[in-house]
Design a protein around this motif. Structure first.
Motif, PDB file in Angstrom:
ATOM      1  N   GLU A  23      20.697   5.763 -30.285  1.00 48.69           N
ATOM      2  CA  GLU A  23      22.034   5.949 -30.826  1.00 48.69           C
ATOM      3  C   GLU A  23      22.128   5.270 -32.183  1.00 48.69           C
ATOM      4  OE1 GLU A  23      25.214   4.703 -28.323  1.00 48.69           O
ATOM      5  OE2 GLU A  23      26.763   5.390 -29.698  1.00 48.69           O
ATOM      6  N   SER A  25      24.407   4.157 -35.624  1.00 46.91           N
ATOM      7  CA  SER A  25      25.750   3.823 -36.083  1.00 46.91           C
ATOM      8  C   SER A  25      25.671   3.301 -37.510  1.00 46.91           C
ATOM      9  CB  SER A  25      26.400   2.767 -35.177  1.00 46.91           C
ATOM     10  OG  SER A  25      25.629   1.586 -35.158  1.00 46.91           O
ATOM     11  N   ARG A  28      25.166   8.118 -42.081  1.00 49.32           N
ATOM     12  CA  ARG A  28      25.449   9.550 -42.059  1.00 49.32           C
ATOM     13  C   ARG A  28      24.366  10.247 -41.253  1.00 49.32           C
ATOM     14  NH1 ARG A  28      25.698  11.040 -48.210  1.00 49.32           N
ATOM     15  NH2 ARG A  28      23.777   9.793 -48.162  1.00 49.32           N
ATOM     16  N   SER A  30      23.901  12.898 -39.488  1.00 50.36           N
ATOM     17  CA  SER A  30      23.565  14.325 -39.517  1.00 50.36           C
ATOM     18  C   SER A  30      22.600  14.693 -40.636  1.00 50.36           C
ATOM     19  CB  SER A  30      24.835  15.164 -39.623  1.00 50.36           C
ATOM     20  OG  SER A  30      25.492  14.906 -40.840  1.00 50.36           O
ATOM     21  N   ARG A  71      18.385  16.374 -30.820  1.00 46.94           N
ATOM     22  CA  ARG A  71      19.411  15.565 -31.468  1.00 46.94           C
ATOM     23  C   ARG A  71      20.784  16.136 -31.186  1.00 46.94           C
ATOM     24  NH1 ARG A  71      18.106  15.220 -37.562  1.00 46.94           N
ATOM     25  NH2 ARG A  71      20.044  14.002 -37.634  1.00 46.94           N
ATOM     26  N   ASP A  72      21.775  15.252 -31.152  1.00 41.50           N
ATOM     27  CA  ASP A  72      23.170  15.645 -30.974  1.00 41.50           C
ATOM     28  C   ASP A  72      23.957  14.978 -32.094  1.00 41.50           C
ATOM     29  OD1 ASP A  72      25.814  16.026 -30.281  1.00 41.50           O
ATOM     30  OD2 ASP A  72      25.486  15.677 -28.152  1.00 41.50           O
ATOM     31  N   ASN A  73      24.267  15.753 -33.112  1.00 39.25           N
ATOM     32  CA  ASN A  73      24.950  15.192 -34.277  1.00 39.25           C
ATOM     33  C   ASN A  73      26.398  14.805 -33.984  1.00 39.25           C
ATOM     34  OD1 ASN A  73      22.643  15.451 -35.845  1.00 39.25           O
ATOM     35  ND2 ASN A  73      23.277  17.414 -36.720  1.00 39.25           N
ATOM     36  N   THR A  74      26.947  15.318 -32.887  1.00 43.41           N
ATOM     37  CA  THR A  74      28.319  14.940 -32.519  1.00 43.41           C
ATOM     38  C   THR A  74      28.362  13.553 -31.881  1.00 43.41           C
ATOM     39  OG1 THR A  74      28.241  15.904 -30.303  1.00 43.41           O
ATOM     40  CG2 THR A  74      28.863  17.363 -32.117  1.00 43.41           C
ATOM     41  N   LYS A  75      27.223  13.134 -31.331  1.00 40.98           N
ATOM     42  CA  LYS A  75      27.150  11.818 -30.683  1.00 40.98           C
ATOM     43  C   LYS A  75      26.245  10.840 -31.425  1.00 40.98           C
ATOM     44  CE  LYS A  75      27.987  13.738 -26.077  1.00 40.98           C
ATOM     45  NZ  LYS A  75      27.458  13.887 -24.695  1.00 40.98           N
ATOM     46  N   ASN A  76      25.697  11.289 -32.560  1.00 38.83           N
ATOM     47  CA  ASN A  76      24.792  10.443 -33.345  1.00 38.83           C
ATOM     48  C   ASN A  76      23.618   9.936 -32.513  1.00 38.83           C
ATOM     49  OD1 ASN A  76      26.568  10.828 -35.430  1.00 38.83           O
ATOM     50  ND2 ASN A  76      27.237   8.702 -35.581  1.00 38.83           N
ATOM     51  N   THR A  77      23.052  10.819 -31.725  1.00 36.20           N
ATOM     52  CA  THR A  77      21.946  10.413 -30.866  1.00 36.20           C
ATOM     53  C   THR A  77      20.761  11.376 -30.984  1.00 36.20           C
ATOM     54  OG1 THR A  77      22.816  11.644 -28.985  1.00 36.20           O
ATOM     55  CG2 THR A  77      23.460   9.327 -29.152  1.00 36.20           C
TER      56      THR A  77
END
Length: 117
Positions: A23, A25, A28, A30, A71-77
């Motif tokens: 994860e 934080s 940016r 994405s 990857r999941d750009n909505t969850k930053n993971t």
């Protein structure tokens, strides 16, 4: 400052599976190219898998067909699904983020994966 936190490491048996997550934080997410590296006992750190900002992936020959990065750009993971694990997969796995706009690079603290035979 970008912070990367890995989770999901642990002990698996030969042929087993583990799923690592990272994860991010503070940045940016994405636009980053994200990678997983690993460093086994007495070995140099090596690239395991990469997923670029557009979603394309590439893998080291040693894990091709067994590991899948997403990857999941909505969850930053980002995740690394590891199947059919082998003892030679034993290593500390590190999450890496690279911002190509300024060549900045960030690392997580690592998570231990141990595969027993």
């Amino acid at each position: 400052q970008v912070r990367l936190v890995e989770s999901g490491g642990g002990l698996a048996h030969l042929g087993g599976s583990l799923r690592l997550s990272c994860e991010a934080s503070g940045g940016r997410f994405s636009i980053y190219h994200m990678s997983w590296y690993r460093q086994g006992p007495g070995k140099e750190r090596e690239l395991v898998a990469i997923i670029v900002r557009g979603g394309q992936t590439n893998y080291a020959d040693s894990v091709w067909g067994r590991f899948t990065m997403s990857r999941d750009n909505t969850k930053n993971t980002v995740s690394l699904q590891m199947n059919n694990l082998k003892p030679e997969d034993t290593a500390v796995y590190y999450c890496n983020a690279r911002d190509l706009t300024n060549e900045a690079e960030y690392w997580g603290q690592g998570t231990q994966v141990t595969v027993s035979s």
